[in-house]
Design a protein around this motif. Sequence first.
Motif, short mmCIF file in Angstrom:
data_model
loop_
_atom_site.label_atom_id
_atom_site.label_comp_id
_atom_site.label_asym_id
_atom_site.label_seq_id
_atom_site.Cartn_x
_atom_site.Cartn_y
_atom_site.Cartn_z
N LEU A 3 -52.73 34.63 -79.96
CA LEU A 3 -52.35 35.14 -78.65
C LEU A 3 -51.90 36.59 -78.79
N ILE A 4 -52.54 37.46 -78.02
CA ILE A 4 -52.31 38.90 -78.10
C ILE A 4 -51.74 39.37 -76.77
N GLY A 5 -50.53 39.90 -76.77
CA GLY A 5 -49.91 40.35 -75.54
C GLY A 5 -50.53 41.63 -75.02
N GLU A 6 -50.74 41.69 -73.71
CA GLU A 6 -51.41 42.84 -73.09
C GLU A 6 -50.43 43.80 -72.42
N ASN A 7 -49.13 43.64 -72.63
CA ASN A 7 -48.14 44.25 -71.76
C ASN A 7 -47.80 45.71 -72.05
N ILE A 8 -48.29 46.24 -73.17
CA ILE A 8 -48.13 47.68 -73.43
C ILE A 8 -49.49 48.32 -73.16
N HIS A 9 -49.65 48.78 -71.93
CA HIS A 9 -50.97 49.17 -71.43
C HIS A 9 -50.85 50.48 -70.65
N ILE A 10 -51.55 51.49 -71.08
CA ILE A 10 -51.41 52.83 -70.52
C ILE A 10 -51.85 52.91 -69.05
N ASN A 32 -40.05 42.94 -76.84
CA ASN A 32 -39.26 41.70 -76.81
C ASN A 32 -39.88 40.66 -75.88
N ILE A 33 -40.45 41.10 -74.77
CA ILE A 33 -41.12 40.19 -73.84
C ILE A 33 -42.27 39.47 -74.52
N GLN A 34 -42.88 40.12 -75.51
CA GLN A 34 -44.07 39.59 -76.16
C GLN A 34 -43.80 38.83 -77.45
N LYS A 35 -42.57 38.53 -77.73
CA LYS A 35 -42.25 37.87 -78.99
C LYS A 35 -42.75 36.42 -79.05
N ASN A 36 -43.20 35.89 -77.92
CA ASN A 36 -43.85 34.57 -77.92
C ASN A 36 -45.33 34.68 -78.26
N TYR A 39 -49.54 38.78 -81.54
CA TYR A 39 -49.86 40.21 -81.65
C TYR A 39 -49.47 40.93 -80.37
N ALA A 40 -49.27 42.23 -80.50
CA ALA A 40 -49.12 43.11 -79.35
C ALA A 40 -50.31 44.06 -79.32
N ASP A 41 -50.99 44.10 -78.18
CA ASP A 41 -52.09 45.04 -78.02
C ASP A 41 -51.52 46.37 -77.57
N LEU A 42 -51.73 47.40 -78.34
CA LEU A 42 -51.20 48.73 -78.04
C LEU A 42 -52.31 49.55 -77.41
N ASN A 43 -52.37 49.51 -76.09
CA ASN A 43 -53.46 50.16 -75.37
C ASN A 43 -53.06 51.58 -75.01
N ALA A 44 -53.62 52.53 -75.75
CA ALA A 44 -53.30 53.94 -75.55
C ALA A 44 -54.44 54.71 -74.90
N GLY A 45 -55.48 54.00 -74.43
CA GLY A 45 -56.60 54.68 -73.79
C GLY A 45 -57.22 55.71 -74.72
N PRO A 46 -57.50 56.92 -74.21
CA PRO A 46 -58.13 57.96 -75.05
C PRO A 46 -57.18 58.55 -76.10
N ALA A 47 -55.85 58.38 -75.89
CA ALA A 47 -54.84 58.89 -76.84
C ALA A 47 -55.07 60.36 -77.16
N LYS A 48 -55.24 61.17 -76.12
CA LYS A 48 -55.46 62.60 -76.31
C LYS A 48 -54.37 63.40 -75.60
N ALA A 67 -41.81 40.78 -85.43
CA ALA A 67 -42.75 40.32 -86.47
C ALA A 67 -44.17 40.25 -85.92
N LEU A 68 -44.40 40.86 -84.76
CA LEU A 68 -45.71 40.83 -84.13
C LEU A 68 -46.75 41.58 -84.95
N GLY A 69 -47.97 41.05 -84.94
CA GLY A 69 -49.09 41.79 -85.48
C GLY A 69 -49.50 42.90 -84.52
N ILE A 70 -50.37 43.77 -84.98
CA ILE A 70 -50.77 44.96 -84.22
C ILE A 70 -52.23 44.88 -83.82
N SER A 71 -52.50 45.21 -82.56
CA SER A 71 -53.86 45.43 -82.09
C SER A 71 -53.94 46.87 -81.61
N LEU A 72 -54.75 47.67 -82.28
CA LEU A 72 -54.89 49.09 -81.94
C LEU A 72 -56.01 49.25 -80.92
N ASP A 73 -55.64 49.56 -79.70
CA ASP A 73 -56.57 49.57 -78.58
C ASP A 73 -56.71 50.99 -78.04
#
Length: 306
Positions: A3-10, A32-36, A39-48, A67-73
């Motif tokens: 389960l990958i949390g989508e809550n950090i989304h640009i 903290n919301i995503q500790k259930n 992974y946490a999906d880190l959606n940074a879009g173009p990151a420019k 202790a969440l895993g990382i998804s680089l988005d």
Amino acid sequence: MKLIGENIHIISRKVQQALLEKDENYIVNLINIQKNMDYADLNAGPAKGSFAGILEWLTELVQQNSALGISLDTTNTEEMANALKFCKNPQDVFLNSTSKDEPRIEKVTNLAAEYNSNIIALTLSKETGIPKTADGRLEIAFEIYEKCVEKGIENEKIYFDPLILPVCVEQTQAVEALNTIKMIKESFDPPVKTVIGLSNISNGSPADLRPLINRVFAVLAFGAGLDAAIIDAKDTELGRVLRMLEKSKTEKEIDKLYLDIADVISNFGEIEDIKYNAGDEEQTLVFKTANILLGKKIYSHSFTQI
């Protein structure tokens, strides 16, 4: 099931502002919301521009506070590569994502091979867009798979995304996505993995219906063989249902219906054969929603009232 949390989304204006200001308190609260989640999906879009380097900062915050895993988005492979250097366990990271198009696929598969990371592969291309049929999506999956094999990426590291379209826009595509999951799971030896961005299925639907649609589609996708899902971590019932399905052990009365629906998809059964308590409002809503998502009934924003 991962389960990958989508809550950090640009795309969220509040998240975007917090990233611009590097507001640690705001982002740590989202972590903290995503500790259930797993992974946490880190959606940074173009990151420019002002967002250059933000993936490194986010990665550090996640690792320091959970202790969440990382998804680089990100669409920016250079930023993805830079952030990977800060990941404590790069072999567990998700690289989100690539299509079959060059030069993107070359760059992302190179990173996946170098760090032994998981790779999310979208079954689309600039030439075809998202194919309308499961066969078309599977064809793209095979092309991406060939590139992964060239780079020595193991099958268990490859997560194909069948690409879900909103049920209120193209209802038939819900079934095509399910069929794609099943076909992908059956077409590779050893098996590859599958992942979906779950919230896409309910985009455009009324806000009060979205959790119900998401939950029931997640159950159907689980039955089809889904291995991972990017979901809203704030929907705790959704997370509970997916964990319950994985354990195959009921916790609530409604859970038997969820298990039966997943079993129908898994075993090519007919949803009409499921027996449920029609006098129970929750079970009736779940059953109606399953029929909508399987194309047995026509979608409308008021389908739950019909």
